[in-house]
Design a protein around this motif. Structure first.
Motif, PDB file in Angstrom:
ATOM      1  N   GLU A 226       0.818  -1.215   0.000  1.00  0.00           N
ATOM      2  CA  GLU A 226       0.000   0.000   0.000  1.00  0.00           C
ATOM      3  C   GLU A 226       0.849   1.262   0.000  1.00  0.00           C
ATOM      4  OE1 GLU A 226      -1.723   0.754   4.232  1.00  0.00           O
ATOM      5  OE2 GLU A 226      -1.875  -1.414   3.901  1.00  0.00           O
ATOM      6  N   GLY A 227       2.122   1.088  -0.329  1.00  0.00           N
ATOM      7  CA  GLY A 227       2.977   2.250  -0.524  1.00  0.00           C
ATOM      8  C   GLY A 227       3.602   2.837   0.717  1.00  0.00           C
ATOM      9  N   ILE A 228       3.611   2.086   1.826  1.00  0.00           N
ATOM     10  CA  ILE A 228       4.257   2.557   3.060  1.00  0.00           C
ATOM     11  C   ILE A 228       5.571   1.803   3.233  1.00  0.00           C
ATOM     12  CG2 ILE A 228       4.088   2.762   5.560  1.00  0.00           C
ATOM     13  CD1 ILE A 228       1.064   2.954   5.252  1.00  0.00           C
ATOM     14  N   SER A 229       6.666   2.543   3.328  1.00  0.00           N
ATOM     15  CA  SER A 229       7.995   1.946   3.390  1.00  0.00           C
ATOM     16  C   SER A 229       8.579   2.073   4.802  1.00  0.00           C
ATOM     17  CB  SER A 229       8.921   2.639   2.383  1.00  0.00           C
ATOM     18  OG  SER A 229      10.243   2.173   2.506  1.00  0.00           O
ATOM     19  N   LEU A 230       8.795   0.941   5.444  1.00  0.00           N
ATOM     20  CA  LEU A 230       9.368   0.933   6.796  1.00  0.00           C
ATOM     21  C   LEU A 230      10.877   0.711   6.735  1.00  0.00           C
ATOM     22  CD1 LEU A 230       6.880  -1.313   8.840  1.00  0.00           C
ATOM     23  CD2 LEU A 230       6.692   1.121   8.280  1.00  0.00           C
ATOM     24  N   GLU A 231      11.591   1.479   7.532  1.00  0.00           N
ATOM     25  CA  GLU A 231      13.008   1.185   7.781  1.00  0.00           C
ATOM     26  C   GLU A 231      13.069   0.487   9.137  1.00  0.00           C
ATOM     27  OE1 GLU A 231      16.297   3.040   6.095  1.00  0.00           O
ATOM     28  OE2 GLU A 231      16.916   3.933   8.009  1.00  0.00           O
ATOM     29  N   VAL A 232      13.571  -0.736   9.162  1.00  0.00           N
ATOM     30  CA  VAL A 232      13.520  -1.557  10.370  1.00  0.00           C
ATOM     31  C   VAL A 232      14.905  -1.634  11.009  1.00  0.00           C
ATOM     32  CG1 VAL A 232      12.906  -3.803  11.325  1.00  0.00           C
ATOM     33  CG2 VAL A 232      11.671  -2.908   9.318  1.00  0.00           C
ATOM     34  N   ILE A 233      14.977  -1.161  12.238  1.00  0.00           N
ATOM     35  CA  ILE A 233      16.245  -1.150  12.975  1.00  0.00           C
ATOM     36  C   ILE A 233      16.154  -2.082  14.176  1.00  0.00           C
ATOM     37  CG2 ILE A 233      17.854   0.252  14.323  1.00  0.00           C
ATOM     38  CD1 ILE A 233      17.194   2.582  12.574  1.00  0.00           C
ATOM     39  N   ASP A 234      17.131  -2.958  14.278  1.00  0.00           N
ATOM     40  CA  ASP A 234      17.269  -3.862  15.418  1.00  0.00           C
ATOM     41  C   ASP A 234      18.457  -3.379  16.256  1.00  0.00           C
ATOM     42  OD1 ASP A 234      17.656  -5.923  17.198  1.00  0.00           O
ATOM     43  OD2 ASP A 234      17.910  -7.484  15.679  1.00  0.00           O
TER      44      ASP A 234
END
Length: 326
Positions: A226-234
């Motif tokens: 749906e066009g939402i881009s997450l940057e995932v940080i651990d």
């Protein structure tokens, strides 16, 4: 590259260190012939013998004191407390002794001990064996707190924890033990205090800990549609915390969501959210930093209620959508 489980990665790292350093040994409840409550130490007593793979009484107060004392005299013990909930019984030795001895002795005495703590929910162990209490330990100066989310990180972080001259709380999520990752056969070390960007993105920085990293990555795939881009940080380690990686990401995305399994109230995610708000990343925010944590309830035994008590993929999707609309 070969794939091995999280449990195998932890065992491989410990075994490698034990082969190379005779001062490293492991102790804990049922870790010998039984192989530990979750099978992590299977086969280790056969290789290293009962002197270095030491079964202990069911007395966390006693065995934590023994581990601290051994560390002070030059050994490098690894203590498995079977369930992370049992750390409360060992709190005096961890909080008032291990965490403070190096400081109080002016560096004369070090306490290089690793406390292995199988934690978290999702395995049906109910309220007294499923808690996420890592924020308690992160509050104590002198302790380092590690929380790997996959087998690759677990192996490299375990080596770093064993090599460290300070006491390390090493949280291993029970649900992750059977999950597999690509892991090199050779030894490697991941420095404590070095976060990892699990996925690059442009719209929201999501800082997730432990098992929540995998849930966030699953949510990120669905949100891409749906066009939402997450940057995932651990973060990988809570103490020390890699603030630079988080702040740089928030500057880029202008939105931040912190996801963790522990009860939302007073959880470590609040520390991360506050850190972002007090940094210069605040000037880049287009919306307030959001938190998504567990419900304020003991972990239920019923599997459906257990799922409802902690964030699930759909909860992460909804929280991300809400944040995008602010």
């Amino acid at each position: 590259m070969r794939k091995i489980t999280y449990a195998e990665a932890v065992k491989e790292s410990m075994s490698k260190e034990m082969r190379e350093n005779e001062n490293v040994f492991i102790m804990g409840e049922d870790i010998g012939l039984y192989g530990g409550a979750f099978g992590v130490t299977n086969g280790m007593v056969e290789e290293f013998g009962p002197e270095r793979v030491r079964n202990t009484p069911i007395s966390e107060a006693a065995i934590s004191g023994a581990a601290v004392g051994a560390a002070m005299t030059g050994m490098r013990p690894i203590l498995e407390l079977q369930f992370s909930d049992f750390v409360m019984i060992a709190t005096d030795n961890i909080v008032n002794q291990a965490a403070k001895i190096r400081y109080m002795s002016g560096g004369v005495a070090n306490v290089p001990v690793v406390f292995r703590l199988p934690g978290g929910s999702g395995a049906g162990f109910a309220a007294q064996h499923s808690q996420s209490l890592e924020a308690w330990m992160a509050h104590i100066p002198g302790l380092k707190v590690v929380q790997p989310s996959n087998a690759y990180d677990a192996k490299g972080l375990m080596k770093a924890a064993i090599d460290d001259e300070n006491p390390v709380l090493f949280y291993e999520h029970k649900v992750l033990y059977g999950t597999k990752s690509e892991v090199p056969e050779e030894a490697y070390q991941i420095p404590l205090g070095e976060a990892d960007i699990k996925k690059n993105g442009s719209d929201i920085t999501v800082v997730a800990t432990g098992v929540m990293v995998n849930k966030v990555l699953e949510a990120a795939k669905k949100l891409e549609e749906e066009g939402i881009s997450l940057e995932v940080i651990d973060p990988r380690t809570l103490v020390p915390l890699d603030t630079d990686t988080i702040i740089d990401s928030v500057r880029k995305t202008s939105r931040a969501l912190v996801v963790y399994e522990a009860v939302e109230r007073g959880g470590y995610g609040a520390e991360i959210a506050s850190m972002i708000g007090e940094s210069d990343a605040f000037d880049f925010l287009d919306a307030p930093v959001s938190r998504l944590g567990g419900k304020p309830t003991p972990i239920p035994y019923n599997p459906e209620l257990e799922k409802a008590a902690i964030p699930q993929v759909e909860d992460i999707i909804q929280a991300s959508q809400k944040l995008m609309n602010k």
